[in-house]
Write a protein that holds these residues in place. Structure first.
Motif, PDB file in Angstrom:
ATOM      1  N   LEU A 115      -3.968   7.865 -28.786  1.00 44.67           N
ATOM      2  CA  LEU A 115      -4.789   7.493 -30.178  1.00 44.67           C
ATOM      3  C   LEU A 115      -3.874   7.999 -31.171  1.00 44.67           C
TER       4      LEU A 115
ATOM      5  N   LYS B  82      -5.141  10.831 -23.887  1.00 47.96           N
ATOM      6  CA  LYS B  82      -6.065  10.039 -24.800  1.00 47.96           C
ATOM      7  C   LYS B  82      -5.609  10.266 -26.275  1.00 47.96           C
ATOM      8  N   LEU B  83      -5.115  11.650 -26.552  1.00 48.90           N
ATOM      9  CA  LEU B  83      -4.589  12.321 -27.634  1.00 48.90           C
ATOM     10  C   LEU B  83      -3.387  11.623 -28.006  1.00 48.90           C
TER      11      LEU B  83
ATOM     12  N   TYR C  23      -7.071  17.819 -29.211  1.00 51.32           N
ATOM     13  CA  TYR C  23      -7.561  17.000 -30.609  1.00 51.32           C
ATOM     14  C   TYR C  23      -8.149  17.491 -31.704  1.00 51.32           C
TER      15      TYR C  23
ATOM     16  N   ASP D  57     -11.931  17.590 -31.931  1.00 51.81           N
ATOM     17  CA  ASP D  57     -12.892  18.426 -31.076  1.00 51.81           C
ATOM     18  C   ASP D  57     -12.767  20.068 -31.544  1.00 51.81           C
TER      19      ASP D  57
ATOM     20  N   ARG E  91     -14.208  20.304 -25.072  1.00 48.14           N
ATOM     21  CA  ARG E  91     -13.272  19.208 -25.737  1.00 48.14           C
ATOM     22  C   ARG E  91     -13.527  17.932 -25.002  1.00 48.14           C
ATOM     23  N   GLU E  92     -13.295  16.797 -25.708  1.00 49.78           N
ATOM     24  CA  GLU E  92     -13.730  15.326 -25.358  1.00 49.78           C
ATOM     25  C   GLU E  92     -12.623  14.563 -25.261  1.00 49.78           C
ATOM     26  N   VAL E  93     -11.631  14.815 -25.800  1.00 47.36           N
ATOM     27  CA  VAL E  93     -10.294  14.134 -25.672  1.00 47.36           C
ATOM     28  C   VAL E  93      -9.086  14.637 -24.820  1.00 47.36           C
ATOM     29  N   SER E  94      -8.734  13.746 -23.791  1.00 45.72           N
ATOM     30  CA  SER E  94      -7.589  14.691 -22.818  1.00 45.72           C
ATOM     31  C   SER E  94      -6.296  14.298 -23.612  1.00 45.72           C
TER      32      SER E  94
END
Length: 333
Positions: free
Chosen positions: A317, A313-314, A227, A230, A307-310
């Motif tokens: 999103l 999830k990306l 993402y 991130d 990184r926070e967004v897998s």
């Protein structure tokens, strides 16, 4: 307390949008370099980021860059500007070289000749495309900062020049220049010319009955996708570090375009995407990179970057953002 000042080239692009928000949150006075008065992204960017002072200029114009550096007097300069589409670089290699390659030299020279070599910290946006999908130093572990380069597009070659000239200025003039070797990073600000956004916009339109199918090139290439939000925080962390260096930002996992498609269609409740996808040789490149996998261990250890967004999830999103955008257009009618 005096605010830090930052100058961002390529400020209207995906990463520039994320960075403008991050720098505002961190209390910076932000300047953005923008090409020409008729830039189609200008109005939208100004509406989203009224705090950013836009400065007209071009990476191919050394005099304009010197004026921009003098005006902004930056503590930090983020060079994100480039001809950044790999497919486009095959059709326009000379322009890609001038902007993406020599433009980096022009930025560094602007900092140097204005006497800011010791004060202004510079971030150079390097890319995983410099590796070219060949010659892993450590097979299976992913490319790291010591891996061999083998660019397979005019874009990758131009970026490699920018990477090496940045290292040269760091070593020759003692400039604080850090290069972020970023693997593919996507998000809601990604341009529709890129395959990920092309897919999510098409999926949203197909789900609403506004489009029948999407036309793509090869579906088998694998990328290390993260993402953009991130990754932009990683850029900022590089310039807060105690010394300049090169850092890979990546997720350490790969997914094919076909996997991206599956997740995107699944987000709108479609399990079998094959009736909605066609392939066309016009979207296939003369030289394709089979796989890109990064190893972010150095950035994680030295910068504390995570990184926070897998991947899942990306994709969700991006699809939901494009669904919301269509709903907004429909309600405005």
């Amino acid at each position: 307390m005096t605010k830090k000042r930052a100058l961002v080239t390529g400020v209207t692009g995906q990463d520039g949008n994320h960075l403008a928000s991050l720098l505002q949150d961190e209390g910076y006075e932000v300047y953005g370099l923008i090409r020409g008065q008729n830039n189609p992204k200008r109005a939208e960017f100004e509406a989203r980021h009224p705090h950013v002072r836009l400065v007209e200029g071009d990476l191919t114009d050394p005099a304009a860059l010197i004026r921009a550096v003098d005006l902004s007097d930056p503590d930090e300069l983020y060079n994100l500007g480039a001809v950044s589409h790999v497919g486009y670089s095959f059709k326009n290699p000379s322009l890609t070289e001038s902007v993406t390659g020599k433009g980096v030299l022009n930025v560094l020279e602007a900092v140097r000749v204005t006497g800011r070599s010791e004060r202004t910290r510079v971030y150079q946006a390097s890319t995983s495309e410099m590796f070219g999908g060949l010659d892993y130093n450590r097979p299976g572990a992913g490319y790291d900062e010591d891996s061999l380069f083998h660019p397979r597009s005019p874009y990758g070659v131009a970026k490699l020049y920018g990477h090496w000239i940045s290292r040269n200025y760091r070593e020759s003039y003692g400039m604080f220049v850090s290069c972020g070797i970023l693997f593919n990073h996507e998000g809601e600000f990604r341009g529709p010319e890129f395959v990920t956004r092309k897919i999510t916009q098409a999926v949203a339109r197909i789900a609403r009955g506004m489009q029948e199918y999407v036309v793509l090139g090869d579906l088998w290439p694998k990328r290390d996708w993260g993402y953009a939000g991130d990754y932009v925080r990683g850029m900022w962390k590089m310039l807060q570090h105690d010394r300049p260096d090169d850092f890979v930002l990546a997720t350490g996992e790969t997914h094919s375009i076909e996997e991206f498609l599956s997740l995107a269609f699944r987000t709108v409740g479609i399990d079998d995407w094959t009736p909605y996808v066609k392939q066309d040789a016009a979207f296939m490149r003369p030289a394709e990179v089979d796989i890109l996998l990064g190893n972010p261990a150095k950035a994680e250890e030295q910068l504390g970057w995570v990184r926070e967004v897998s991947f899942e999830k990306l994709v969700e999103l991006m699809v939901r953002h494009d669904l919301d955008a269509l709903a907004g257009l429909e309600s405005a009618r």
